[in-house]
Structures are given as structure tokens and as C-alpha cells.
Design a protein around this motif. Structure first.
Motif, PDB file in Angstrom:
ATOM      1  N   THR A   1       0.813  -1.216   0.000  1.00 30.48           N
ATOM      2  CA  THR A   1       0.000   0.000   0.000  1.00 30.48           C
ATOM      3  C   THR A   1       0.846   1.265   0.000  1.00 30.48           C
ATOM      4  N   GLU A   2       2.170   1.094  -0.098  1.00 30.27           N
ATOM      5  CA  GLU A   2       3.107   2.218  -0.093  1.00 30.27           C
ATOM      6  C   GLU A   2       2.906   3.107   1.132  1.00 30.27           C
TER       7      GLU A   2
ATOM      8  N   ALA B   1       0.220   3.995   2.640  1.00 29.55           N
ATOM      9  CA  ALA B   1      -1.008   4.791   2.735  1.00 29.55           C
ATOM     10  C   ALA B   1      -1.796   4.391   3.975  1.00 29.55           C
TER      11      ALA B   1
ATOM     12  N   ARG C   1      -2.365  13.416  -3.936  1.00 27.39           N
ATOM     13  CA  ARG C   1      -1.878  12.786  -2.710  1.00 27.39           C
ATOM     14  C   ARG C   1      -2.699  11.561  -2.326  1.00 27.39           C
ATOM     15  N   ILE C   2      -3.802  11.317  -3.050  1.00 26.70           N
ATOM     16  CA  ILE C   2      -4.585  10.108  -2.800  1.00 26.70           C
ATOM     17  C   ILE C   2      -3.784   8.920  -3.319  1.00 26.70           C
ATOM     18  N   ALA C   3      -3.462   8.012  -2.436  1.00 24.57           N
ATOM     19  CA  ALA C   3      -2.606   6.882  -2.812  1.00 24.57           C
ATOM     20  C   ALA C   3      -3.382   5.593  -3.012  1.00 24.57           C
ATOM     21  N   VAL C   4      -4.503   5.418  -2.300  1.00 24.83           N
ATOM     22  CA  VAL C   4      -5.235   4.158  -2.390  1.00 24.83           C
ATOM     23  C   VAL C   4      -6.742   4.403  -2.360  1.00 24.83           C
TER      24      VAL C   4
ATOM     25  N   ARG D   1      -2.942   4.394  -8.739  1.00 25.44           N
ATOM     26  CA  ARG D   1      -3.485   4.322  -7.387  1.00 25.44           C
ATOM     27  C   ARG D   1      -3.741   2.868  -7.016  1.00 25.44           C
TER      28      ARG D   1
END
Length: 230
Positions: free
Chosen positions: A32-33, A35, A177-180, A217
Motif C-alpha cells: 500500500t506504499e 497509505a 496525494r490520494i494513494a489508495v 493508485r
């Protein structure tokens, strides 16, 4: 089971659980890097607090090189991120030594299996708590961050790349900045049915899966009680 045998059994369970839990937590965080970041570090007391410097706005201003008037000062302050510790436990599990003696197997085998099952369920519980907390925080903000499509009809009422794009738009220029995206497996299947076919599977463990959309994403699929099924 004698107390000495119970101590050995508990030790094998704890060892197996610790190894599996640490491995799976690291895999999940990497997939999830970060997040959603899970941690297995011990926390003393009811809260975990971390101090950080708050952002100072207006550091760049227009100035008059010939002026001599007063200049309002800014303050660099520290803020505190407070995380609540959630208590969890394990119910008693009966292990009959006579049964293991009958099948000629060591009870330590059951201890290791118990530890692996406990680690698997603990990871799922940690994710459920984290997602539930994030969901509650977003709901508390209100409609400014919520894109409600339940009132639509037909395919427009189902999750789609367009619906997710409109949701991301609510974050303005911070949408990058939304990653997931976190969703129930049914929502993911509805999304997939709306022609999202280019996805790379990154992580699978138990009932939790992580994939990635064409824009990079991540999608975290999990049948969690903290998620609303669209």
C-alpha cells in the motif's frame, strides 16, 4: 495440560505468531506504499503520542524594500498526533493432549498452527480498525469529501472510474496525494464490471487484496465490517 506444558505451548504460539505477523505487516505496508500503515510495536499506556512541527502559512509575502512599518511575526509550533490504543485479546482455545497422544503428534505443532491463525486474524482486525477510523473521520468532515452516488439509477449507481475521479476531484489540487482506494470486494467487482480491466495484482493475504489502477493508485479490497457495500 500441565503448567510446564502450557508454558511451552504458549511460547511456540507466540513465536509463530510474531514471525508471521511481522512478515505480513511488512508486506501489507509495502503493497500500500504506506497509505495505511500497520505497526506491531508495543505501546505503553492508553495513547501513543508523536510530536511534529506544524505548517507555517504565509512565509512568502510581498514586501516594500523602502518601507519601515512593522511586520507581523509567525510562530513555529509543535503539534501532537495522538493515537488511541485499542485493546484486543484471544479467547481460551482447548487443546486436548490425549488426542495428540492418540494420533502421535506433538502439541507444539498445534501451537505453531494457532500462532499462524492468530497472526492472520490480527492483521485483518488491524486493517478493519484502521479503515473504520478513516471512514469515521471522513464522515465527520461531511459532504465536502463524500461523493454519494446511491441516488443514481442503473450503472451510474455503481462504483466506476468516473465516480472515483469525481470523488478525487473533491480534494482539489491535493488529489494527487490520494494513494489508495479502499473498498469491499463487491464494490470492486462492480468497478471491474464497469470496464476497469487494466489492474496489476500486488498483494494477497487471507481476505485482503491489493491491486493498482491505470493511474497508479492502489485498490485495497477487503470484506471488512467497517466498509459500506455499495
Amino acid at each position: 495440560m500441565a503448567l510446564s506444558d502450557l508454558a511451552v505451548f504458549t511460547d511456540y504460539t507466540r513465536t509463530a505468531k510474531t514471525e508471521v505477523l511481522q512478515e505480513r505487516v511488512e508486506l501489507f505496508n509495502r503493497a500500500t506504499e504506506g497509505a495505511i500503515r500497520l505497526s506491531v510495536r508495543p505501546v505503553s499506556g492508553d495513547y501513543s503520542e508523536e510530536a511534529f512541527y506544524g505548517a507555517v502559512s504565509g512565509l512568502v509575502r510581498r514586501r516594500n524594500p523602502y518601507g519601515d512599518g512593522p511586520i507581523a511575526e509567525k510562530v513555529l509550533a509543535q503539534k501532537t498526533d495522538v493515537m488511541v490504543k485499542i485493546a484486543a485479546g484471544t479467547p481460551p482455545v482447548r487443546i486436548d493432549p490425549a488426542w495428540y497422544a492418540w494420533i502421535q503428534r506433538d502439541t507444539r505443532e498445534a501451537a505453531a498452527a494457532m500462532g499462524q491463525q492468530l497472526a492472520r486474524q490480527q492483521v485483518a482486525d488491524m486493517i478493519n480498525v484502521a479503515v473504520g477510523s478513516a471512514s469515521a473521520a471522513i464522515a465527520n468532515v461531511g459532504g465536502s469529501l463524500i461523493n454519494d452516488i446511491s441516488g443514481n439509477t442503473g450503472a451510474a449507481s455503481l462504483p466506476s472510474p468516473l465516480a472515483l475521479g469525481n470523488t478525487a476531484y473533491k480534494f482539489g489540487d491535493a488529489l494527487s496525494r490520494i494513494a489508495v482506494w479502499v473498498m469491499h470486494s463487491k464494490s470492486w467487482n462492480d468497478l471491474y464490471g464497469n470496464a476497469l480491466t487494466n489492474a496489476e495484482r500486488l498483494f494477497d493475504y487471507g481476505n485482503v487484496g491489493v491491486v493498482r489502477d491505470p493511474l497508479g493508485r492502489r485498490y485495497i479490497m477487503a470484506d471488512l465490517s467497517a466498509l459500506t457495500i455499495a
